[in-house]
Design an enzyme around this catalytic site. Structure first.
Site, mmCIF file in Angstrom:
data_model
loop_
_atom_site.group_PDB
_atom_site.id
_atom_site.type_symbol
_atom_site.label_atom_id
_atom_site.label_comp_id
_atom_site.label_asym_id
_atom_site.label_seq_id
_atom_site.Cartn_x
_atom_site.Cartn_y
_atom_site.Cartn_z
ATOM 1 N N SER A 33 13.933 -19.786 -6.579
ATOM 2 C CA SER A 33 14.225 -18.920 -5.587
ATOM 3 C C SER A 33 13.535 -18.427 -4.600
ATOM 4 O O SER A 33 13.991 -17.635 -3.614
ATOM 5 C CB SER A 33 14.825 -17.460 -6.440
ATOM 6 O OG SER A 33 16.206 -17.956 -7.053
ATOM 7 N N LYS A 72 14.984 -18.834 -1.128
ATOM 8 C CA LYS A 72 15.903 -17.873 -0.549
ATOM 9 C C LYS A 72 15.076 -17.025 0.693
ATOM 10 O O LYS A 72 15.783 -16.754 1.512
ATOM 11 C CB LYS A 72 16.448 -17.048 -1.315
ATOM 12 C CG LYS A 72 17.345 -17.761 -2.321
ATOM 13 C CD LYS A 72 18.018 -16.863 -3.451
ATOM 14 C CE LYS A 72 18.819 -17.512 -4.330
ATOM 15 N NZ LYS A 72 18.424 -17.544 -5.706
ATOM 16 N N SER A 122 18.680 -11.741 -5.310
ATOM 17 C CA SER A 122 18.533 -13.166 -5.500
ATOM 18 C C SER A 122 19.760 -13.717 -5.719
ATOM 19 O O SER A 122 19.941 -14.797 -6.509
ATOM 20 C CB SER A 122 17.342 -13.418 -6.400
ATOM 21 O OG SER A 122 16.929 -14.710 -6.221
#
Length: 415
Positions: A95, A98, A158
């Site tokens: 993640s 992101k 997230s």
């Protein structure tokens, strides 16, 4: 964008677990078959730590050895890597991906391509079904959310659903958005990065490196000042579900104000952190360590070494005249040269800094105020450690025809 005061309980939990568990209790109570997302991916049993990885580059003594597949510490102001190990190895970023998704959204907001109040529709593809195998913002299927809420859902919670929804909104599909991500990565100099999706969900070709992720973090801090405070927010409530930021350092170190955690089975536990103490900001990257606690502890260790080992140096005062540059065919023969902006260097504590000036030869009028007329180079122990442009502190107009003729003659005869 102020954060709410936090209670003692989540702080104690952050110390114990190294990450915060999203508070989706209300959601779980309504949907008994659905467990709240407790991490970016389903928690895995504890595994043995990786062997300590020693620094391969370090600008100060006694850098730490960290049990991760790659790690890096960067000075924000200069972009200089202060210490690293396996900095350019392409690894799954989970993640941390992101950060690029949010960066693209932030730049679209800055340029006016997006507005904070624009509505984003949640498609079947974007919708999270509420399992414990991925992190979600819990956007209802077919609902609409504002861009600014989506941005918070990406950064704080997230949310894979938020990332997919904004990707489809901006580029029509995840694949189309990945192309935008890769173009931006190329522009930022992220040479070991290839994005396949906006979430960081596993794909064999989806890779980035510690150096590249530090460059991305630096770009976010530099270019997204209006939205960067979101990265320090400790919680975000949407659709009646309050979730905490998984970056444990936000709860234990007041100098930390971002950026992002990541975890998949392939990527291990990852963390990109930024901390500012006094006039120095450092960016740390930890990739593929064995637990949420480890990524937090290793980040603390690396940042502690950095702030303890380095200091800011100001080689030249901001308003000082550094040199006098010669100018041909002008109404004056010289122009004062100085720094275009304040210049600071991050150097090992106690290290002496020397400077030398290099002026352009054959400088001819007209010279505009602010034009680059040379540079100043900083060295320490005989090695270059930085440089800054020198600019004209005043305008030099071109001389008239008769004066220029005389100047040509004096140059010709060497007078």
């Amino acid at each position: 964008m102020q954060t709410k005061p936090f209670s003692l309980l989540p702080v104690l939990f952050a110390f114990a677990a190294g990450a915060l568990v999203p508070g989706a209790t209300a959601y779980a109570a309504k949907h008994h078959a659905t467990k709240p997302a407790a991490a970016h991916k389903k928690a895995t049993p504890a595994v043995n730590a990786l062997p300590p990885l020693a620094a391969q580059t370090a600008l100060a003594a006694n850098p730490p050895e960290l049990a991760a597949k790659a790690w890096l510490l960067m000075d924000f102001d200069s972009g200089e890597v202060l210490a690293s190990a396996n900095a350019d190895e392409p690894l799954p970023p989970a993640s941390l991906t992101k950060m690029m998704t949010s960066y693209i959204v932030e730049q679209a907001l800055r340029s006016g391509k997006l507005k904070p109040t624009d509505l984003v529709t949640v498609s079947q593809n974007a919708w999270c079904r509420g399992t414990n195998t991925e992190s979600c913002m819990y956007l209802p299927l077919g609902s609409q959310a504002t861009v600014i809420d989506i941005l918070r859902g990406i950064i704080v919670q997230s949310g894979n659903d938020a990332s997919k929804a904004i990707a489809e909104h901006m580029a029509g599909s995840e694949e189309g958005f990945a192309k935008l991500m890769n173009l931006e990565a190329q522009r930022l100099g992220m040479t070991q990065t290839k994005f396949m999706n906006p979430t960081g969900l596993p794909d064999p070709a989806h890779k980035s490196s510690a150096r590249d992720l530090a460059l991305l973090a630096r770009a976010i801090i530099r270019d997204s000042a209006e939205y960067y405070p979101i990265y320090a927010e400790r919680e975000f409530k949407y659709n009646g579900i309050k979730q905490g930021n998984r970056n444990a350092l936000l709860y234990t170190d007041p100098t930390v104000d971002g950026l992002k955690t990541g975890h998949t089975a392939e990527a291990g536990y990852c963390l990109v952190t930024s901390s500012k103490r006094n006039d120095m900001r450092l960016i740390s990257v930890i990739l593929n360590t064995h637990s949420a606690q480890a990524r937090a502890d290793q980040s603390r260790t690396l940042l502690g070494w950095g702030f303890g080992s380095f200091e800011k140096a100001t080689p030249i005062a901001p308003n000082a005249v550094v040199a006098t540059a010669k100018v041909s065919f002008g109404k004056t023969d010289t122009v004062a040269a100085g720094l275009a902006a304040p210049w600071g260097l991050t150097v090992p504590r106690g290290q002496q800094v020397q400077t030398s000036v290099e002026l352009k030869s054959g400088l001819e009028a007209p010279v505009a105020k602010g034009a680059v007329v040379g540079k100043v180079v900083a060295t320490s122990n005989g090695k270059p450690i930085g440089e800054a442009p020198l600019v004209a502190q005043a305008e030099v107009e071109r001389s008239g025809l008769l004066l220029r003729a005389w100047q040509h003659l004096t140059r010709l005869f060497g007078k």
